[in-house]
Scaffold this active site. Sequence first.
Site, PDB file in Angstrom:
ATOM      1  N   ASP A 184      -3.873   3.960   2.287  1.00  0.00           N
ATOM      2  CA  ASP A 184      -5.324   3.862   2.465  1.00  0.00           C
ATOM      3  C   ASP A 184      -5.732   2.451   2.883  1.00  0.00           C
ATOM      4  O   ASP A 184      -6.919   2.114   2.865  1.00  0.00           O
ATOM      5  CB  ASP A 184      -6.072   4.288   1.190  1.00  0.00           C
ATOM      6  CG  ASP A 184      -5.738   3.403   0.003  1.00  0.00           C
ATOM      7  OD1 ASP A 184      -4.925   2.475   0.162  1.00  0.00           O
ATOM      8  OD2 ASP A 184      -6.294   3.637  -1.090  1.00  0.00           O
ATOM      9  N   ASP A 209       0.862  -1.187   0.000  1.00  0.00           N
ATOM     10  CA  ASP A 209       0.000   0.000   0.000  1.00  0.00           C
ATOM     11  C   ASP A 209       0.897   1.236   0.000  1.00  0.00           C
ATOM     12  O   ASP A 209       1.462   1.582   1.022  1.00  0.00           O
ATOM     13  CB  ASP A 209      -0.891  -0.069   1.259  1.00  0.00           C
ATOM     14  CG  ASP A 209      -1.670   1.219   1.508  1.00  0.00           C
ATOM     15  OD1 ASP A 209      -1.793   2.032   0.573  1.00  0.00           O
ATOM     16  OD2 ASP A 209      -2.158   1.378   2.644  1.00  0.00           O
ATOM     17  N   GLU A 240      -6.533 -21.109 -16.237  1.00  0.00           N
ATOM     18  CA  GLU A 240      -6.853 -21.548 -14.873  1.00  0.00           C
ATOM     19  C   GLU A 240      -7.695 -22.822 -14.961  1.00  0.00           C
ATOM     20  O   GLU A 240      -8.892 -22.823 -14.780  1.00  0.00           O
ATOM     21  CB  GLU A 240      -7.629 -20.461 -14.108  1.00  0.00           C
ATOM     22  CG  GLU A 240      -7.750 -20.788 -12.632  1.00  0.00           C
ATOM     23  CD  GLU A 240      -9.109 -20.471 -12.030  1.00  0.00           C
ATOM     24  OE1 GLU A 240     -10.002 -19.986 -12.740  1.00  0.00           O
ATOM     25  OE2 GLU A 240      -9.276 -20.751 -10.839  1.00  0.00           O
ATOM     26  N   ASP A 271      -8.875 -16.665 -16.447  1.00  0.00           N
ATOM     27  CA  ASP A 271      -9.697 -17.057 -15.311  1.00  0.00           C
ATOM     28  C   ASP A 271     -10.854 -17.953 -15.755  1.00  0.00           C
ATOM     29  O   ASP A 271     -11.427 -17.743 -16.833  1.00  0.00           O
ATOM     30  CB  ASP A 271     -10.259 -15.772 -14.673  1.00  0.00           C
ATOM     31  CG  ASP A 271     -11.084 -16.046 -13.433  1.00  0.00           C
ATOM     32  OD1 ASP A 271     -10.478 -16.457 -12.435  1.00  0.00           O
ATOM     33  OD2 ASP A 271     -12.309 -15.862 -13.456  1.00  0.00           O
ATOM     34  N   ASP A 300      -1.658  -1.264  -4.048  1.00  0.00           N
ATOM     35  CA  ASP A 300      -1.869  -0.505  -5.285  1.00  0.00           C
ATOM     36  C   ASP A 300      -0.714  -0.731  -6.250  1.00  0.00           C
ATOM     37  O   ASP A 300       0.288  -1.359  -5.908  1.00  0.00           O
ATOM     38  CB  ASP A 300      -2.058   0.983  -4.960  1.00  0.00           C
ATOM     39  CG  ASP A 300      -1.075   1.463  -3.920  1.00  0.00           C
ATOM     40  OD1 ASP A 300       0.137   1.406  -4.205  1.00  0.00           O
ATOM     41  OD2 ASP A 300      -1.495   1.859  -2.803  1.00  0.00           O
ATOM     42  N   ASN A 331       0.047   4.458  -0.709  1.00  0.00           N
ATOM     43  CA  ASN A 331      -0.524   5.761  -0.356  1.00  0.00           C
ATOM     44  C   ASN A 331      -1.298   5.744   0.957  1.00  0.00           C
ATOM     45  O   ASN A 331      -2.026   6.681   1.264  1.00  0.00           O
ATOM     46  CB  ASN A 331      -1.402   6.298  -1.490  1.00  0.00           C
ATOM     47  CG  ASN A 331      -2.616   5.407  -1.719  1.00  0.00           C
ATOM     48  OD1 ASN A 331      -2.671   4.295  -1.192  1.00  0.00           O
ATOM     49  ND2 ASN A 331      -3.565   5.885  -2.484  1.00  0.00           N
TER      50      ASN A 331
HETATM   51  C1  NOJ Z   1     -11.109 -18.024 -10.161  1.00  0.00           C
HETATM   52  C2  NOJ Z   1     -10.480 -16.950  -9.344  1.00  0.00           C
HETATM   53  O1  NOJ Z   1      -9.160 -17.321  -9.050  1.00  0.00           O
HETATM   54  C3  NOJ Z   1     -11.349 -16.777  -8.118  1.00  0.00           C
HETATM   55  O2  NOJ Z   1     -10.740 -15.956  -7.154  1.00  0.00           O
HETATM   56  C4  NOJ Z   1     -12.679 -16.236  -8.565  1.00  0.00           C
HETATM   57  O3  NOJ Z   1     -13.548 -16.159  -7.465  1.00  0.00           O
HETATM   58  C5  NOJ Z   1     -13.308 -17.129  -9.639  1.00  0.00           C
HETATM   59  N1  NOJ Z   1     -12.362 -17.554 -10.641  1.00  0.00           N
HETATM   60  C6  NOJ Z   1     -14.398 -16.395 -10.359  1.00  0.00           C
HETATM   61  O4  NOJ Z   1     -13.836 -15.399 -11.185  1.00  0.00           O
HETATM   62 CA    CA Z   2      -3.248   2.205  -1.473  1.00  0.00          CA
END
Ligand code: NOJ
Ligand code: CA
Length: 553
Positions: free
Chosen positions: A26, A22, A273, A200, A30, A24
Amino acid sequence: MTLPAWWQDAVAYQIYPRSFADSNGDGIGDLQGIINKLDYLQWLGVTAVWLSPFYPSPQIDVGYDVSDYTDVEPTYGTLAHFDTLIAEAHRRDIRVILDLVLNHTSDRHAWFQESKSSKHNPKRDWYLWRAGQNGGPPNDWEAFFGGSAWEFDPITDEYYYHFFFRSQPDLNWRHPEVREAIADVMRFWYERGADGFRIDAIDPLFEDAALRDSGVAESITDLWLKYFTSGRNEWKIFREKFHRQFMLPDNYTVLPALRDLTNAYPERILLGETDSVLCYGNGEDMLHSVFSFEITDVASMNPARFREAIQFRIAHVPSRGWDCNTLGSHDRSRAMTCFADGMDNQARMQVALAMTMLLKGTPMFYNGEEIGMEDLPIWDAALFRDGLGIWAYETLIAHGYSEADSIRFADTVSRDKGRTPMQWNGTANAGFSPDGIQPWLPVHSNYTVGVNVAAQQPDEKSLLHFFRRMALLRREHVALRRGEMQLIEADARIVAFRREHHSQTCMVALNMSNEAVPFDFPPTLIFSTHEAEGPRTMLEPYEVYVGIIGERV
Ligand code: NOJ
Ligand code: CA
């Protein structure tokens, strides 16, 4: 093989942007925080990073619910920060892989807002809208993250489909405009210098076109309840339950187009994935890599299961496929928590790290594994940030479980425990955020007892140094980077394998027990955690041994 050499040779590292650094103050990580840590990553021997989503998002699924694919979440920075990150990473020979969430968008995405506005909107069919049946949803499908997969929307009196949270409507991959829109997203980031994508949720991309019922009576809530309370993975039943919504052959039909697009940019990679080897296609036309999740799933010091999982990948990955090996991610319990036994924690973690670094494939480490970060169990329901943990907690309460049991069981499935802030040093908040700031998830208190980067950096015996040494070993020996792999028969407590590339053959032996075990040593030692004088006959407890069997000139 058209696999870019940088990917084959890489030591890759997953950064979870919200929890990394982090800059900045908050309480939220980032992009500038990541830029500030690139020197550290270079020192560590990391040559590629995968950034979990940093795009604008309502954060119901911590960024996996994207509301704009071509911008940066304002709390994380701006596109200018992204450009700097790419330039600074490349200057240090670190490649940058982005997350491509293509199964679904956030319900706040402009595409979905348009789609839901009217049955006649041009983007209506970008998502899956259906009329209800008999006063209920179109069929019996449920969502992986709980409840019906169909959400009723009163504006047009129809249901939309979602495999994950209801705030994550699935895109309709049968629609050519959807494919084109995602292709544009890929081009946008490739042109800004991204080196590839981790794709993903490929497995739920397509659903049965005829919307046939799953036929599995047991509800997803019951399955999850069993999982929460027993801790046992009911994955087989989950698979059966989702057989009309998951791993459909249609998924593979869209991968060649993603690969063609990627091939138009030199040296970019696609990492899926999934552990489905079918995603390799003929080795040239689909993905460059998928994860070897069978190995990840062992998640304990179990040599027999590791050998079995490794052999499975050797047998099933096509010769032109190239796996990505990993111990964990933001979706799993932390590796140290899985491998520690309370006595030989570091030694056991070293064995796990060495295995991941030296198996055939590209290793991908999750931020914090290199210092042995552990899960932080969530103790107060108000601290859950993962929508899955929140849903689990509420479901358990609704089923009459006590507050304490609901939190404890929800924590088994909530992913918050492995997503806590990176532990940089021994000052307040482990140096993640400044003193006095409350980070978005609590920091694990073990940062005060040596589980932090600054404490381990000067200590040559630390896990951090071991990680760095392994990365170097991989870099120094071509067989350990690119070699073919074969398991070696040895005592049941050992996982041993050979890596061979042209003239060089290396051997890796990992003793996964706390006993000395007889072993047939190769002639030349390259590395051992237990250097000893003279000829050896026994592999010491939790020894990591790497030798050279032969080097023809
Ligand atoms: C796989 C991601 O790694 C996971 O974090 C996410 O909840 C699901 N796909 C849905 O996008
Ligand atoms: Ca931040």
